[in-house]
Design an enzyme around this catalytic site. Structure first.
Site, PDB file in Angstrom:
ATOM      1  CB  SER A 190       4.178  -3.429  10.386  1.00 27.45           C
ATOM      2  OG  SER A 190       3.030  -3.550  11.146  1.00 27.45           O
ATOM      3  CG  ASP A 243       0.643  -5.881   2.460  1.00 22.24           C
ATOM      4  OD1 ASP A 243      -0.027  -6.889   2.751  1.00 22.24           O
ATOM      5  OD2 ASP A 243       0.453  -4.768   2.994  1.00 22.24           O
ATOM      6  CD  GLN A 266       7.959  -6.178   5.146  1.00 18.67           C
ATOM      7  OE1 GLN A 266       8.976  -6.636   4.618  1.00 18.67           O
ATOM      8  NE2 GLN A 266       6.758  -6.650   4.861  1.00 18.67           N
ATOM      9  CB  CYS A 323      -7.824  -3.890  12.489  1.00 20.85           C
ATOM     10  SG  CYS A 323      -6.934  -4.486  11.031  1.00 20.85           S
ATOM     11  CE  LYS A 362       1.692  -7.081   9.530  1.00 19.75           C
ATOM     12  NZ  LYS A 362       0.312  -7.518   9.269  1.00 19.75           N
ATOM     13  CG  ASP A 411      -0.349  -4.144  10.862  1.00 18.19           C
ATOM     14  OD1 ASP A 411      -1.497  -4.478  10.600  1.00 18.19           O
ATOM     15  OD2 ASP A 411       0.431  -3.702   9.989  1.00 18.19           O
ATOM     16  CG  ASN A 412      -2.235  -8.534  11.736  1.00 17.59           C
ATOM     17  OD1 ASN A 412      -1.358  -7.732  11.427  1.00 17.59           O
ATOM     18  ND2 ASN A 412      -2.281  -9.744  11.235  1.00 17.59           N
ATOM     19  CB  SER A 414      -0.433   0.406  -4.295  1.00 18.31           C
ATOM     20  OG  SER A 414      -1.141   0.255  -3.084  1.00 18.31           O
ATOM     21  CD  GLU A 435       3.397  -5.298   6.430  1.00 21.74           C
ATOM     22  OE1 GLU A 435       4.637  -5.467   6.453  1.00 21.74           O
ATOM     23  OE2 GLU A 435       2.827  -4.439   7.121  1.00 21.74           O
ATOM     24  CG  ASN A 473       0.991 -11.749   9.590  1.00 24.49           C
ATOM     25  OD1 ASN A 473       0.425 -10.662   9.679  1.00 24.49           O
ATOM     26  ND2 ASN A 473       0.490 -12.865  10.099  1.00 24.49           N
ATOM     27  CG  HIS A 480      -1.691  -1.227   1.431  1.00 31.12           C
ATOM     28  ND1 HIS A 480      -2.678  -1.614   0.572  1.00 31.12           N
ATOM     29  CD2 HIS A 480      -1.635  -2.205   2.399  1.00 31.12           C
ATOM     30  CE1 HIS A 480      -3.208  -2.768   0.986  1.00 31.12           C
ATOM     31  NE2 HIS A 480      -2.585  -3.139   2.092  1.00 31.12           N
ATOM     32  CB  SER A 490      -4.429   0.862  -0.438  1.00 34.29           C
ATOM     33  OG  SER A 490      -3.419   0.363  -1.286  1.00 34.29           O
ATOM     34  CG  HIS A 548      -4.288  -8.810   1.491  1.00 33.98           C
ATOM     35  ND1 HIS A 548      -3.546  -7.716   1.876  1.00 33.98           N
ATOM     36  CD2 HIS A 548      -3.976  -9.031   0.187  1.00 33.98           C
ATOM     37  CE1 HIS A 548      -2.806  -7.316   0.861  1.00 33.98           C
ATOM     38  NE2 HIS A 548      -3.044  -8.094  -0.164  1.00 33.98           N
ATOM     39  CG  HIS A 599      -3.098  -0.323  10.496  1.00 36.04           C
ATOM     40  ND1 HIS A 599      -4.445  -0.537  10.349  1.00 36.04           N
ATOM     41  CD2 HIS A 599      -2.533  -1.554  10.528  1.00 36.04           C
ATOM     42  CE1 HIS A 599      -4.678  -1.832  10.283  1.00 36.04           C
ATOM     43  NE2 HIS A 599      -3.535  -2.469  10.382  1.00 36.04           N
TER      44      HIS A 599
HETATM   45  P1  NAD Z   1      -6.195 -14.891  11.490  1.00 28.15           P
HETATM   46  O1  NAD Z   1      -5.887 -16.176  10.833  1.00 28.15           O
HETATM   47  O2  NAD Z   1      -5.585 -14.555  12.795  1.00 28.15           O
HETATM   48  O3  NAD Z   1      -7.772 -14.721  11.656  1.00 28.15           O
HETATM   49  C1  NAD Z   1      -8.718 -15.104  10.726  1.00 28.15           C
HETATM   50  C2  NAD Z   1      -9.831 -15.812  11.502  1.00 28.15           C
HETATM   51  O4  NAD Z   1     -10.921 -16.066  10.615  1.00 28.15           O
HETATM   52  C3  NAD Z   1      -9.390 -17.150  12.083  1.00 28.15           C
HETATM   53  O5  NAD Z   1      -9.612 -17.181  13.473  1.00 28.15           O
HETATM   54  C4  NAD Z   1     -10.242 -18.169  11.340  1.00 28.15           C
HETATM   55  O6  NAD Z   1     -10.588 -19.271  12.161  1.00 28.15           O
HETATM   56  C5  NAD Z   1     -11.453 -17.329  10.956  1.00 28.15           C
HETATM   57  N1  NAD Z   1     -12.211 -17.856   9.813  1.00 28.15           N
HETATM   58  C6  NAD Z   1     -11.756 -18.486   8.700  1.00 28.15           C
HETATM   59  N2  NAD Z   1     -12.777 -18.837   7.906  1.00 28.15           N
HETATM   60  C7  NAD Z   1     -13.910 -18.409   8.520  1.00 28.15           C
HETATM   61  C8  NAD Z   1     -15.286 -18.480   8.200  1.00 28.15           C
HETATM   62  N3  NAD Z   1     -15.712 -19.100   7.089  1.00 28.15           N
HETATM   63  N4  NAD Z   1     -16.175 -17.906   9.047  1.00 28.15           N
HETATM   64  C9  NAD Z   1     -15.768 -17.322  10.199  1.00 28.15           C
HETATM   65  N5  NAD Z   1     -14.471 -17.234  10.563  1.00 28.15           N
HETATM   66  C10 NAD Z   1     -13.554 -17.776   9.731  1.00 28.15           C
HETATM   67  O7  NAD Z   1      -5.827 -13.754  10.412  1.00 28.15           O
HETATM   68  P2  NAD Z   1      -5.643 -12.194  10.729  1.00 28.15           P
HETATM   69  O8  NAD Z   1      -4.224 -11.929  11.014  1.00 28.15           O
HETATM   70  O9  NAD Z   1      -6.710 -11.783  11.647  1.00 28.15           O
HETATM   71  O10 NAD Z   1      -5.899 -11.593   9.265  1.00 28.15           O
HETATM   72  C11 NAD Z   1      -7.168 -11.657   8.656  1.00 28.15           C
HETATM   73  C12 NAD Z   1      -7.115 -11.004   7.276  1.00 28.15           C
HETATM   74  O11 NAD Z   1      -6.826  -9.612   7.414  1.00 28.15           O
HETATM   75  C13 NAD Z   1      -6.014 -11.531   6.370  1.00 28.15           C
HETATM   76  O12 NAD Z   1      -6.461 -11.499   5.042  1.00 28.15           O
HETATM   77  C14 NAD Z   1      -4.899 -10.535   6.552  1.00 28.15           C
HETATM   78  O13 NAD Z   1      -3.983 -10.568   5.493  1.00 28.15           O
HETATM   79  C15 NAD Z   1      -5.680  -9.253   6.644  1.00 28.15           C
HETATM   80  N6  NAD Z   1      -5.072  -8.085   7.315  1.00 28.15           N
HETATM   81  C16 NAD Z   1      -5.577  -6.886   6.969  1.00 28.15           C
HETATM   82  C17 NAD Z   1      -5.087  -5.739   7.562  1.00 28.15           C
HETATM   83  C18 NAD Z   1      -5.628  -4.411   7.156  1.00 28.15           C
HETATM   84  O14 NAD Z   1      -5.025  -3.393   7.486  1.00 28.15           O
HETATM   85  N7  NAD Z   1      -6.739  -4.346   6.465  1.00 28.15           N
HETATM   86  C19 NAD Z   1      -4.104  -5.816   8.540  1.00 28.15           C
HETATM   87  C20 NAD Z   1      -3.633  -7.079   8.907  1.00 28.15           C
HETATM   88  C21 NAD Z   1      -4.133  -8.219   8.294  1.00 28.15           C
HETATM   89  N1  ADE Z   2      -1.625  -1.586   6.181  1.00 32.00           N
HETATM   90  C1  ADE Z   2      -2.509  -1.093   7.051  1.00 32.00           C
HETATM   91  N2  ADE Z   2      -2.340   0.225   7.214  1.00 32.00           N
HETATM   92  C2  ADE Z   2      -1.309   0.593   6.417  1.00 32.00           C
HETATM   93  C3  ADE Z   2      -0.653   1.823   6.173  1.00 32.00           C
HETATM   94  N3  ADE Z   2      -1.033   2.955   6.772  1.00 32.00           N
HETATM   95  N4  ADE Z   2       0.369   1.818   5.301  1.00 32.00           N
HETATM   96  C4  ADE Z   2       0.751   0.660   4.694  1.00 32.00           C
HETATM   97  N5  ADE Z   2       0.176  -0.516   4.899  1.00 32.00           N
HETATM   98  C5  ADE Z   2      -0.854  -0.563   5.761  1.00 32.00           C
END
Ligand code: NAD
Ligand code: ADE
Length: 469
Positions: free
Chosen positions: A400, A130, A404, A234, A225, A229-230, A76, A195, A220, A53, A81, A340, A392
């Protein structure tokens, strides 16, 4: 100025630079690594591709990698993003960057290829990924060449998935103009640092299938991380995305969070703090029990479709919210994803359904079903925190991105054999240490006899590998 970039508007560079200057103060981990390794330049002479991103925080990561000597090209890892001012500020420093907010899928994959192509038929030595798209493009391109070299022809395209079609067409185009491109660049690749959870899942699969072409670092699963971050990232950026797009009042609403992993835990806590009734769905009994014992209702999605005002997918899995689910939701339901990839929600099926789509503004769409019920979809099902807001906040991205940078230094210095690696716990603890002072946190020092008593080294690591935090 170098014109090797594709961005929205170079005139946004001054705004981008102001934001970068402010955020640098909130990224003590990256600034400390610049201080520590800036003169040694462990990445000197190495070509580095980034697919992550293109935000203000990423700009600071890029400038750290450059400070350490790397020759950087960046794209990206999501079509929505990019912060255009951050991309402009990076382009202005003569760093090739290929990213703007609102790319088409074709543009997105062309940008990924642009970030990989260093000219003179060269590719990267190092990759920051990522979600794994840069890694995927290289592996897909390489596999196509393998097929051609064995069979003397190009394989037929069998997928009907829109994005997979784009990738298949791109690698065929590249093959036409340079039939040996990927075999030429792969031997130069030392490795990738990945990532996110979903990107790591892809790498694990490739390793199990013996398909990895170069080393990979799992960033990750550093505690500093995924447990920051996660979770905490979030916890703040989900609400930011929902509020900036919909401006909806959250208090009192029922929010259904699908998945209670690290991201789901942060999202659930966030929504609870706004006064929402939070319902969690889970497949894993341990996570389901955790959610229940935090006081959340744990239900099957099918049983709460008419209860939720807002639905958030956080699973990293596919087909979580289907078209049939959306049809059964209450009028004015809001649906979004923070995982993701966008395949958590059946967006294509929704777009092809009898629901009428009306754009309220970019990344905020209203769908009206024939029975007049309306549903709002955020960021077209792509990660809502980065599509509808700026992701974030800087401080958590510093944890995070410090991982890296350390992974990149490790790859450059050690050139490890092809395998999937984790960062050693000493470095994980070091990343945390670098961020304590910023929050006025004081760390207690073990006495010699205490260290002896619990059987750890006084200076760490403080926990066994299997400790879960
Ligand atoms: P995680 O594996 O810790 O959590 C995912 C959860 O979803 C698990 O507990 C799993 O059991 C559950 N799950 C799977 N299938 C399911 C279903 N059908 N119904 C209900 N629950 C179900 O993963 P995470 O670290 O929490 O990451 C989740 C996603 O978010 C990933 O795609 C990751 O890459 C992404 N992510 C996004 C950001 C962001 O900024 N948007 C940041 C970090 C991670
Ligand atoms: N993932 C979640 N937040 C982000 C940010 N601010 N920059 C890059 N990657 C990210």
């Amino acid at each position: 100025m170098n014109s090797d970039y594709k961005i929205k508007d170079i005139n946004l560079a001054d705004l981008g630079r102001k934001k970068i200057s402010i955020s640098e103060k909130e990224m003590p981990g990256l600034m400390a690594l610049r201080e520590k390794y800036g003169s040694e330049k462990p990445l000197k002479g190495l070509r580095l591709t980034g697919s992550l991103h293109m935000t203000t925080e990423t700009a600071i990561l890029i400038e750290t990698l450059k400070d350490l000597g790397a020759d950087v090209r960046w794209a990206s890892c999501n079509i929505f993003s990019t912060q255009d001012e951050a991309a402009a500020a990076i382009a202005k420093t003569n760093t090739p960057v290929f990213a703007w907010k609102g790319e088409t899928l074709e543009e997105y994959w062309d940008c990924t290829f642009d970030a990989i192509s260093f000219g003179g038929n060269l590719g990267p030595n190092l990759i920051v990924d990522d979600g794994g798209d840069a890694t995927l493009l290289i592996h897909k391109g390489h596999a196509l060449e393998e097929f051609y070299n064995t069979n003397g022809c190009i394989p037929e395209i069998t997928t009907t998935n829109t994005e997979e079609l784009v990738v298949e067409n791109l690698i065929r185009k590249i093959h036409k103009s340079n039939p040996n491109y990927w075999h030429h660049i792969v031997p130069d690749i030392i490795g990738v640092s990945e990532e996110t959870t979903t990107g790591v899942a892809r790498l694990v699969q490739m390793q199990e299938d013996n398909e990895l072409l170069f080393s990979a670092f799992n960033v990750n699963d550093s505690a500093t991380k995924s447990k920051f971050d996660n979770l905490y990232g979030c916890r703040e950026s989900l609400a930011d995305g929902i509020k900036r797009s919909t401006e909806v009042m959250l208090a009192g609403k029922t929010v259904v969070i699908c998945g209670y992993g690290d991201v789901g835990k942060g999202c659930a806590q966030s929504m609870m703090s706004y006064g929402c009734n939070v319902i969690v769905t889970e497949i894993d009994p341990i996570c389901a029990l955790q959610a229940a014992m935090e006081g959340f209702q744990v239900k099957k999605l099918e049983n709460v479709l008419n209860k939720g005002h807002l639905f958030v997918t956080t699973t990293g899995n596919k087909d979580i919210i289907t078209l049939e689910h959306m049809k059964q939701m209450r009028d004015q339901a809001i649906v979004c994803n923070i995982g993701h990839f966008d395949n958590e929600i059946e967006v294509e099926a929704l777009n092809n359904s009898d629901a009428l789509r009306e754009q309220i503004k970019p990344q905020y769409d209203c769908y009206t079903f024939p029975n007049k019920k309306q549903l709002y979809l955020l960021a077209e099902g792509r990660l809502v925190n980065l599509g509808c807001a700026t992701g974030h906040a800087s401080f958590v991205m510093s944890t995070s991105f410090a991982n890296q940078v350390l992974a990149q230094i490790f790859l450059a210095k050690n050139k490890p054999s092809t395998d999937l690696y984790n960062l050693p716990k000493e470095l994980d603890e070091e990343v945390a240490r670098l961020h304590l002072k910023h929050l006025d946190a004081e760390l207690t020092v073990l006495t010699d006899s205490q260290a002896d008593y619990i059987g750890v080294n006084k200076n760490g690591p403080f926990k066994k590998e299997e400790y879960r935090y």
